[in-house]
Motif scaffolding. Structure first.
Motif, short mmCIF file in Angstrom:
data_model
loop_
_atom_site.label_atom_id
_atom_site.label_comp_id
_atom_site.label_asym_id
_atom_site.label_seq_id
_atom_site.Cartn_x
_atom_site.Cartn_y
_atom_site.Cartn_z
N GLY A 196 33.16 40.37 33.40
CA GLY A 196 33.27 41.35 34.48
C GLY A 196 33.52 40.75 35.85
O GLY A 196 33.81 41.48 36.80
N GLN A 197 33.44 39.43 35.99
CA GLN A 197 33.67 38.77 37.28
C GLN A 197 35.14 38.87 37.65
O GLN A 197 36.03 38.74 36.80
CB GLN A 197 33.26 37.30 37.18
N THR A 198 35.44 39.11 38.92
CA THR A 198 36.81 39.22 39.38
C THR A 198 37.52 37.87 39.30
O THR A 198 37.00 36.87 39.79
CB THR A 198 36.87 39.76 40.82
N LEU A 199 38.70 37.87 38.68
CA LEU A 199 39.51 36.67 38.56
C LEU A 199 40.73 36.71 39.48
O LEU A 199 41.13 35.70 40.04
CB LEU A 199 39.99 36.49 37.12
N PHE A 200 41.33 37.90 39.60
CA PHE A 200 42.57 38.09 40.36
C PHE A 200 42.61 39.51 40.90
O PHE A 200 41.84 40.37 40.48
CB PHE A 200 43.82 37.92 39.47
N ILE A 201 43.59 39.75 41.78
CA ILE A 201 43.95 41.10 42.21
C ILE A 201 45.45 41.23 41.99
O ILE A 201 46.21 40.32 42.34
CB ILE A 201 43.61 41.35 43.69
N THR A 221 41.76 45.06 40.50
CA THR A 221 41.04 43.82 40.23
C THR A 221 41.14 43.51 38.74
O THR A 221 41.04 44.40 37.91
CB THR A 221 39.56 43.90 40.65
N ILE A 222 41.36 42.25 38.43
CA ILE A 222 41.44 41.79 37.04
C ILE A 222 40.13 41.05 36.76
O ILE A 222 39.85 40.03 37.37
CB ILE A 222 42.66 40.88 36.82
N ALA A 223 39.35 41.59 35.84
CA ALA A 223 38.03 41.06 35.54
C ALA A 223 38.05 40.18 34.30
O ALA A 223 38.88 40.37 33.41
CB ALA A 223 37.05 42.22 35.34
N ALA A 224 37.12 39.24 34.24
CA ALA A 224 36.98 38.37 33.07
C ALA A 224 36.55 39.21 31.86
O ALA A 224 35.58 39.96 31.96
CB ALA A 224 35.96 37.28 33.34
N PRO A 225 37.26 39.10 30.74
CA PRO A 225 36.91 39.88 29.55
C PRO A 225 35.67 39.34 28.83
O PRO A 225 35.10 40.02 27.99
CB PRO A 225 38.13 39.76 28.66
#
Length: 146
Positions: A102-107, A116-120
């Motif tokens: 769930g941590q943000t990796l990118f936008i 926001t692109i979250a860690a799967p």
């Protein structure tokens, strides 16, 4: 392109068998995607106005050169990839960083919406794309998590 044309295009995609449509008129490009049965849509609420959270696509792949299983984080939408939260700030993640699910990796910025692109999953970042502030296509590899 006016709003009525865009609505007509959306209705067309919804009624047809196509999953993606891209139309350019003058200097405006509109891309419309339709989710296939079995695909998950974004379910997390946005925390900021104009910010949408999209779960990153998660595809496990055994890499012969790596002893453990890695998960590919792919671009779920077409748009401009941002590796930092704002210009001049450090990137969300770097190779070797431990991340939580769930941590943000990118936008990814698409049509003035910031997704926001979250860690799967939780793990260690083993690969990051070199792309920053440039266009990515749907399905482009952004990162790998081991």
């Amino acid at each position: 392109m006016d709003l009525s044309k865009i609505k007509t295009l959306i209705d067309f995609v919804g009624r047809s068998n196509i999953t993606e449509l891209s139309v350019t008129e003058k200097d405006v490009t509109v891309r419309i995607f339709r989710m296939l049965p079995g695909q998950e849509a974004a379910a997390e609420p946005a925390q900021m106005a104009g910010l949408t959270t999209i779960p990153a696509q998660d595809a496990g792949a055994d890499m012969p050169s790596r002893p453990e299983k890695t998960y590919a984080v792919k671009a779920p939408v077409f748009g401009v990839l941002h590796r930092t939260p704002a210009p001049g700030e450090p990137p969300f993640v770097a190779i070797g960083d431990e991340v939580e699910e769930g941590q943000t990796l990118f936008i990814i910025e698409a049509m003035k919406v910031f997704n926001t692109i979250a860690a799967p999953r939780s793990g260690c970042i083993t690969h990051l794309t070199e792309i920053d502030d440039a266009v990515v296509e749907t399905g482009d590899l952004l990162a790998e998590i081991a």
